[in-house]
Design a protein around this motif. Structure first.
Motif, PDB file in Angstrom:
ATOM      1  N   ASP A   6       0.830  -1.209   0.000  1.00  0.00           N
ATOM      2  CA  ASP A   6       0.000   0.000   0.000  1.00  0.00           C
ATOM      3  C   ASP A   6       0.865   1.260   0.000  1.00  0.00           C
ATOM      4  OD1 ASP A   6      -2.384  -1.424   0.039  1.00  0.00           O
ATOM      5  OD2 ASP A   6      -2.461  -1.473   2.229  1.00  0.00           O
ATOM      6  N   VAL A   7       1.927   1.234   0.801  1.00  0.00           N
ATOM      7  CA  VAL A   7       2.819   2.391   0.890  1.00  0.00           C
ATOM      8  C   VAL A   7       3.497   2.640  -0.453  1.00  0.00           C
ATOM      9  CG1 VAL A   7       4.893   3.321   1.991  1.00  0.00           C
ATOM     10  CG2 VAL A   7       3.188   2.104   3.361  1.00  0.00           C
ATOM     11  N   LEU A   8       3.959   1.568  -1.100  1.00  0.00           N
ATOM     12  CA  LEU A   8       4.609   1.703  -2.399  1.00  0.00           C
ATOM     13  C   LEU A   8       3.641   2.260  -3.442  1.00  0.00           C
ATOM     14  CD1 LEU A   8       6.726  -1.582  -2.572  1.00  0.00           C
ATOM     15  CD2 LEU A   8       7.582   0.747  -2.336  1.00  0.00           C
ATOM     16  N   ASN A   9       2.380   1.841  -3.328  1.00  0.00           N
ATOM     17  CA  ASN A   9       1.368   2.313  -4.271  1.00  0.00           C
ATOM     18  C   ASN A   9       0.760   3.649  -3.863  1.00  0.00           C
ATOM     19  OD1 ASN A   9       1.680   0.059  -5.898  1.00  0.00           O
ATOM     20  ND2 ASN A   9       0.095  -1.121  -4.816  1.00  0.00           N
ATOM     21  N   LYS A  10       1.278   4.224  -2.791  1.00  0.00           N
ATOM     22  CA  LYS A  10       0.834   5.527  -2.285  1.00  0.00           C
ATOM     23  C   LYS A  10      -0.672   5.540  -1.984  1.00  0.00           C
ATOM     24  CE  LYS A  10       4.525   8.017  -4.668  1.00  0.00           C
ATOM     25  NZ  LYS A  10       4.884   9.114  -5.608  1.00  0.00           N
ATOM     26  N   ARG A  11      -1.128   4.408  -1.447  1.00  0.00           N
ATOM     27  CA  ARG A  11      -2.534   4.313  -1.081  1.00  0.00           C
ATOM     28  C   ARG A  11      -2.777   5.038   0.234  1.00  0.00           C
ATOM     29  NH1 ARG A  11      -5.286   0.123   1.937  1.00  0.00           N
ATOM     30  NH2 ARG A  11      -7.525   0.225   1.576  1.00  0.00           N
ATOM     31  N   GLN A  12      -3.926   5.626   0.396  1.00  0.00           N
ATOM     32  CA  GLN A  12      -4.294   6.335   1.616  1.00  0.00           C
ATOM     33  C   GLN A  12      -5.360   5.549   2.372  1.00  0.00           C
ATOM     34  OE1 GLN A  12      -2.823   9.260   2.623  1.00  0.00           O
ATOM     35  NE2 GLN A  12      -1.472   9.013   0.841  1.00  0.00           N
ATOM     36  N   LEU A  13      -5.260   5.586   3.703  1.00  0.00           N
ATOM     37  CA  LEU A  13      -6.298   4.944   4.510  1.00  0.00           C
ATOM     38  C   LEU A  13      -7.591   5.754   4.422  1.00  0.00           C
ATOM     39  CD1 LEU A  13      -4.433   3.941   7.804  1.00  0.00           C
ATOM     40  CD2 LEU A  13      -5.483   2.378   6.159  1.00  0.00           C
ATOM     41  N   PRO A  14      -8.739   5.077   4.410  1.00  0.00           N
ATOM     42  CA  PRO A  14     -10.005   5.814   4.438  1.00  0.00           C
ATOM     43  C   PRO A  14     -10.183   6.504   5.783  1.00  0.00           C
ATOM     44  CG  PRO A  14     -10.395   3.469   4.717  1.00  0.00           C
ATOM     45  CD  PRO A  14      -8.943   3.623   4.369  1.00  0.00           C
TER      46      PRO A  14
END
Length: 374
Positions: free
Chosen positions: A295-303
């Motif tokens: 998730d961090v690598l994909n720059k995903r954000q927590l809802p």
């Protein structure tokens, strides 16, 4: 950790107590296996030279086996026919296959020889499990008998010795790396400096009743890890006498050093470092509360997470020294069994587990008082 039903105040108190007091450095359940047949039981049989018992323990049917192993064990239990028991396994490689191949090919009348076909690393897991079992019992006795402060006769690593990971390596110098505490130096050490030996032929034992406790337990089990193990044939059970060489009055195989344990040292208590924690409240039980590395690598954000959610989770981060079990840390923090088979209340425990649960509170008593005063 989700599904927390305690109040935030109780959770905070438990976390602070854990961070301040640490936990007893038990070997975790991973060390002993999580099936009905523990690796410790197999190790005990090997150290007693009871090869027939070791074969039967390894091949005993148990819950949780996949279909292939379940069928293999069932055939062995009913027929004692290694060839038939091997058929379901086919070309798969596993401990059971190695053992059955040994019984089938050249050691069908020699259980010792068949066991030696199992990879040495796998065999040593069994005997180290018994060694760890003794250590868990001994540390429980030590804490219950003397509490959480160093006492005269306790062992500590000699000041200036190499780091913890190197100390626990086995070698001829290990007995020289520890010193016994005297009245004059008690105030220089804490419970986190005290070590207990994993019993072996090249370690020093403490000058306290803990040593007699260890010796008594080994006597009950018919084992003495202080001596270099003599592998003996056993003329009992399924198999007839094996071929061996006579050494004086001792019947001995040529592989006797495989089951000799030199021993090492392990701190009886430890604390987490780099410790941080956070309480999060949420409503959706499937909601992500942490980001994975991907998730961090994909720059995903927590809802977004509601601070007034109906459910509560505790997020903790910490670092532990080498060979320390995170499962034992979590067990101390939550005061629940780390074995999911025993349910949330941990009502059913193995023998060493009961010993551990009864003694763990002793490590925290002074720390709890300090928190109350604060």
């Amino acid at each position: 950790m989700r599904g927390i039903t305690e109040t935030c105040e109780n959770v905070e108190r438990a976390v602070q107590r854990f961070a301040l007091g640490g936990f007893i450095n038990y070997f975790g359940l991973q060390r002993f296996g999580t099936t009905e047949v523990s690796t410790m039981a197999v190790g005990k049989a090997l150290l007693k030279s009871d090869w027939t018992a070791a074969v039967e323990l390894i091949m005993r049917p148990r819950d949780g086996d996949n279909e292939v192993l379940a069928k293999c064990r069932k055939i062995w239990a009913e027929t004692k026919d290694a060839e038939k028991a091997l058929r379901p396994i086919g070309r798969r490689h596993c401990i059971e296959a190695d053992l059955l191949q040994g019984l089938l090919k050249s050691h069908e009348k020699d259980p010792f020889g068949a066991i030696q076909r199992i990879a040495r690393n796998s065999r040593m897991i069994y005997v180290h499990s018994y060694q760890s079992y003794l250590w868990n019992l001994a540390v429980s006795y030590r804490i219950k008998t003397f509490g959480r402060k160093p006492v005269v006769g306790d062992l500590v690593i000699k000041p200036g010795t190499s780091d913890s990971a190197k100390r626990q390596k086995k070698g001829p110098e290990s007995a020289e790396e520890v010193v016994s505490l005297t009245e004059n130096c008690l105030d220089q050490f804490s419970i986190y400096d005290v070590v207990l030996p994993l019993p072996g032929f090249d370690v020093k034992f403490p000058d306290t009743p803990v040593t007699q406790f260890i010796l008594d337990q080994m006597t009950i089990d018919g084992i003495d890890l202080r001596e270099k193990h003599k592998v003996k044939s056993v003329n009992a059970g399924l198999f007839p006498p094996v071929a061996a060489c006579q050494v004086g009055s001792q019947v001995e195989h040529s592989h006797c050093r495989d089951y000799s344990l030199s021993g090492s040292y392990r701190n009886i208590a430890t604390k987490p470092s780099n410790f941080s924690w956070e309480i999060k409240k949420f409503d959706n039980p499937e909601q992500d509360l942490l980001l994975s590395d991907l998730d961090v690598l994909n720059k995903r954000q927590l809802p977004p997470i509601s601070e007034s959610g109906s459910q509560m989770a505790l997020i903790i981060n910490f670092t532990l020294p080498s060979s320390v079990y995170a499962t034992m840390a979590i067990r101390e923090l939550t005061k629940r069994s780390s074995d999911q088979r025993f349910g949330a209340d941990g009502a059913t425990k193995t023998a060493w587990k009961t010993e551990a649960d009864e003694s763990e509170v002793c490590l925290e008593e002074d720390d709890a008082a300090a928190l109350d005063q604060a």
